[in-house]
Scaffold this active site. Structure first.
Site, PDB file in Angstrom:
ATOM      1  N   ASN A  21       0.837  -1.206   0.000  1.00  0.00           N
ATOM      2  CA  ASN A  21       0.000   0.000   0.000  1.00  0.00           C
ATOM      3  C   ASN A  21       0.861   1.241   0.000  1.00  0.00           C
ATOM      4  OD1 ASN A  21      -2.461  -1.365   0.282  1.00  0.00           O
ATOM      5  ND2 ASN A  21      -2.423  -1.227   2.513  1.00  0.00           N
ATOM      6  N   ASP A  46       0.539   4.621   2.172  1.00  0.00           N
ATOM      7  CA  ASP A  46      -0.183   5.236   3.294  1.00  0.00           C
ATOM      8  C   ASP A  46      -0.144   6.755   3.132  1.00  0.00           C
ATOM      9  OD1 ASP A  46      -0.395   2.712   4.365  1.00  0.00           O
ATOM     10  OD2 ASP A  46       1.062   3.029   5.978  1.00  0.00           O
ATOM     11  N   ALA A  53       4.517  -5.431   2.396  1.00  0.00           N
ATOM     12  CA  ALA A  53       5.622  -4.511   2.103  1.00  0.00           C
ATOM     13  C   ALA A  53       6.397  -4.178   3.373  1.00  0.00           C
ATOM     14  CB  ALA A  53       5.077  -3.241   1.471  1.00  0.00           C
ATOM     15  N   LEU A 109       2.726  -9.436  22.521  1.00  0.00           N
ATOM     16  CA  LEU A 109       1.975  -8.844  23.628  1.00  0.00           C
ATOM     17  C   LEU A 109       2.436  -7.430  23.957  1.00  0.00           C
ATOM     18  CD1 LEU A 109       1.830 -12.119  25.777  1.00  0.00           C
ATOM     19  CD2 LEU A 109       0.075 -11.239  24.236  1.00  0.00           C
ATOM     20  N   GLY A 110       2.758  -6.656  22.907  1.00  0.00           N
ATOM     21  CA  GLY A 110       3.074  -5.238  23.078  1.00  0.00           C
ATOM     22  C   GLY A 110       4.207  -5.013  24.065  1.00  0.00           C
ATOM     23  N   ALA A 164       3.137  -0.645  13.119  1.00  0.00           N
ATOM     24  CA  ALA A 164       4.013  -1.608  12.439  1.00  0.00           C
ATOM     25  C   ALA A 164       5.036  -2.285  13.346  1.00  0.00           C
ATOM     26  CB  ALA A 164       4.704  -0.976  11.232  1.00  0.00           C
ATOM     27  N   ALA A 165       4.875  -2.192  14.669  1.00  0.00           N
ATOM     28  CA  ALA A 165       5.798  -2.932  15.565  1.00  0.00           C
ATOM     29  C   ALA A 165       5.698  -4.428  15.260  1.00  0.00           C
ATOM     30  CB  ALA A 165       5.445  -2.673  17.032  1.00  0.00           C
ATOM     31  N   GLY A 166       4.464  -4.895  15.043  1.00  0.00           N
ATOM     32  CA  GLY A 166       4.258  -6.309  14.737  1.00  0.00           C
ATOM     33  C   GLY A 166       4.909  -6.706  13.420  1.00  0.00           C
ATOM     34  N   ASP A 167       4.862  -5.826  12.426  1.00  0.00           N
ATOM     35  CA  ASP A 167       5.485  -6.139  11.134  1.00  0.00           C
ATOM     36  C   ASP A 167       7.007  -6.195  11.265  1.00  0.00           C
ATOM     37  OD1 ASP A 167       3.040  -6.240   9.869  1.00  0.00           O
ATOM     38  OD2 ASP A 167       3.095  -4.135   9.246  1.00  0.00           O
TER      39      ASP A 167
HETATM   40  P1  ADP Z   1       1.124  -5.517  16.787  1.00  0.00           P
HETATM   41  O1  ADP Z   1       1.842  -4.326  16.202  1.00  0.00           O
HETATM   42  O2  ADP Z   1       0.923  -6.622  15.790  1.00  0.00           O
HETATM   43  O3  ADP Z   1      -0.114  -5.177  17.564  1.00  0.00           O
HETATM   44  P2  ADP Z   1       2.665  -5.652  19.247  1.00  0.00           P
HETATM   45  O4  ADP Z   1       2.146  -4.307  19.614  1.00  0.00           O
HETATM   46  O5  ADP Z   1       2.481  -6.764  20.211  1.00  0.00           O
HETATM   47  O6  ADP Z   1       2.146  -6.167  17.818  1.00  0.00           O
HETATM   48  O7  ADP Z   1       4.237  -5.456  18.994  1.00  0.00           O
HETATM   49  C1  ADP Z   1       5.052  -6.492  18.478  1.00  0.00           C
HETATM   50  C2  ADP Z   1       6.272  -6.674  19.347  1.00  0.00           C
HETATM   51  O8  ADP Z   1       7.035  -5.462  19.392  1.00  0.00           O
HETATM   52  C3  ADP Z   1       5.956  -7.035  20.789  1.00  0.00           C
HETATM   53  O9  ADP Z   1       5.834  -8.444  20.929  1.00  0.00           O
HETATM   54  C4  ADP Z   1       7.184  -6.471  21.536  1.00  0.00           C
HETATM   55  O10 ADP Z   1       8.245  -7.408  21.485  1.00  0.00           O
HETATM   56  C5  ADP Z   1       7.568  -5.256  20.684  1.00  0.00           C
HETATM   57  N1  ADP Z   1       6.952  -4.034  21.276  1.00  0.00           N
HETATM   58  C6  ADP Z   1       5.766  -3.469  20.961  1.00  0.00           C
HETATM   59  N2  ADP Z   1       5.514  -2.367  21.704  1.00  0.00           N
HETATM   60  C7  ADP Z   1       6.586  -2.229  22.532  1.00  0.00           C
HETATM   61  C8  ADP Z   1       6.962  -1.288  23.546  1.00  0.00           C
HETATM   62  N3  ADP Z   1       6.163  -0.249  23.882  1.00  0.00           N
HETATM   63  N4  ADP Z   1       8.163  -1.457  24.178  1.00  0.00           N
HETATM   64  C9  ADP Z   1       8.974  -2.494  23.846  1.00  0.00           C
HETATM   65  N5  ADP Z   1       8.679  -3.412  22.931  1.00  0.00           N
HETATM   66  C10 ADP Z   1       7.509  -3.303  22.251  1.00  0.00           C
END
Ligand code: ADP
Length: 305
Positions: free
Chosen positions: A10, A12, A41, A221-222, A249-252
Site C-alpha cells: 500500500n 499510506d 511490504a 503482547l506489546g 508496524a511494531a508487529g510487522d
Molecule cells: P502488533 O503491532 O501486531 O499489535 P505488538 O504491539 O504486540 O504487535 O508489537 C510487536 C512486538 O514489538 C511485541 O511483541 C514487543 O516485542 C515489541 N513491542 C511493541 N511495543 C513495545 C513497547 N512499547 N516497548 C517495547 N517493545 C515493544
C-alpha cells in the site's frame, strides 16, 4: 538463505490535524506524510533492511502510487521481480487521519491487493522454492496465500503467518500449513476466544492454536513482550525497555526480524528475542516500513538488554 513475503503493498497517506473532522466538515490539518505501507511490504522492508535477501510477491496497479511503492521497496533493497503491475486495479492505499492525541480513522482501499490470485503464486514459484522462510499476513485473499504456503512449505521453507487483520472466519480458518503463527493480543482472542493477560491464559490460547496445526506459537503482547510456545516449552520473552513514540508496524518489524533470524539459523527462542528487539526499536520511530531497524542497532540492543 532468502526470505519470501507473500502479501499486500500500500501507499499510506497520513493527515495530521488537531482534532478529527466530523461528518461533512472540512478541516485544516497541520501536516501530512506519504509512505510505504501494507503488511507484506512492511515485513519485506523489515527483513531486507536487516540484510536478508528478500523477495516480495504481490500486486500494485499501473499508476503513480505504484511507482512510489516500488521505488520505496527498492530503496529498502527488497527484490520486486515478483511484484505484478496490474493494469485493471489501482495500487492499494490507506487514508489515515490522526489527531493530536494519536486517535485515528483509517480507510483502506485494497485495490490490486485483493486481485492477487494463483497466477501470482505461479509466477513466483522459483522464489518460493528457494526461500528458507515464507512470511504471510491476511491482507491478500486466503486461497492464493494458502497455495503459496503449500508450495513453499513442501520445498522446505518455514511458513510464518501473522493473522492480521483478523478475518471474520478466524475461529475456523485452516492453519494446517502454518509452522509458526504470531497473533497479537486482539488477534489471539479472535482466533481462540481467550484473551492472553497472564502466563496461564497465554498458555491456554497457545494450546488452542497448536491443536489447529502450528508447531510454534508466538503471541505478540506489546510492551509486555512475547509469549513463545513450542508445545514442549512455553515461556515469556520480556520486552526491551525503549522510549516508544509510535507503535505502528511494531508487529510487522517483529515478523521481519523473526524471518531474518530464522534464515540465519538461529533457534526459535533466539529468533523470538531478536524479533522482540526489532519490534521495540521500531516503536522509537514514526512510520511503518521506514521505522524498521538496521542490523547494527538490533545487535546493540540485544547486547545491552
Ligand atoms: P502488533 O503491532 O501486531 O499489535 P505488538 O504491539 O504486540 O504487535 O508489537 C510487536 C512486538 O514489538 C511485541 O511483541 C514487543 O516485542 C515489541 N513491542 C511493541 N511495543 C513495545 C513497547 N512499547 N516497548 C517495547 N517493545 C515493544
Amino acid at each position: 538463505m532468502t526470505i519470501a513475503v507473500f502479501g499486500s503493498i500500500n501507499i499510506d497517506i497520513t493527515a495530521y490535524s488537531e482534532r478529527l473532522p466530523r461528518p461533512g466538515e472540512t478541516l485544516h490539518g497541520t501536516r501530512y506524510l506519504t509512505g510505504l505501507g501494507g503488511k507484506g511490504a512492511n515485513q519485506a522492508a523489515a527483513s531486507a533492511k536487516l540484510g536478508a535477501p528478500t523477495h516480495l510477491i504481490g500486486r500494485v496497479g499501473d499508476d503513480h502510487f505504484a511507482r512510489s511503492a516500488l521505488h520505496a521497496l527498492e530503496s529498502f533493497a527488497v527484490d520486486i521481480s515478483y511484484v505484478h503491475r496490474d493494469s485493471s486495479n489501482g495500487t492499494g492505499i490507506a487514508i489515515i487521519n490522526v489527531d493530536a492525541r494519536g486517535e485515528n480513522f483509517i480507510t483502506v482501499i485494497a485495490g490490486a491487493n485483493f486481485a492477487v490470485d494463483d497466477s501470482d503464486v505461479e509466477r513466483a514459484r522459483a522464489g518460493l522454492a528457494a526461500a528458507s522462510v515464507l512470511l504471510l499476513q491476511l491482507e491478500v485473499p486466503q486461497a492464493p496465500m494458502m497455495s503459496a504456503a503449500g508450495y513453499a512449505g513442501q520445498a522446505g521453507a518455514k511458513v510464518v503467518l501473522d493473522p492480521a487483520p483478523v478475518p471474520p472466519n478466524a475461529r475456523d480458518m485452516d492453519l494446517s500449513l502454518i509452522d509458526i503463527i504470531t497473533p497479537n493480543e486482539v488477534e489471539t482472542e479472535h482466533l481462540t476466544g481467550i484473551r492472553p493477560h497472564d502466563i496461564a491464559t497465554a498458555g491456554e490460547a497457545a494450546r488452542h492454536l497448536h491443536a489447529r496445526g502450528p508447531k510454534s506459537v508466538i503471541l505478540k503482547l506489546g510492551e509486555w513482550g512475547a509469549f513463545l510456545s513450542t508445545g514442549e516449552e512455553a515461556r515469556m520473552i520480556e520486552a526491551f525497555k525503549v522510549a516508544a513514540v509510535d507503535t505502528v508496524a511494531a508487529g510487522d518489524c517483529f515478523n521481519g526480524g523473526l524471518a531474518y533470524a530464522l534464515s540465519q539459523g538461529m533457534d526459535l527462542g533466539e529468533s523470538a528475542r531478536f524479533a522482540c528487539a526489532c519490534g521495540a526499536l521500531s516503536t522509537t520511530r514514526y512510520g511503518a516500513a521506514a521505522a524498521a531497524p538496521g542490523l547494527a542497532e538490533v545487535k546493540d540492543l540485544l547486547a545491552r538488554g
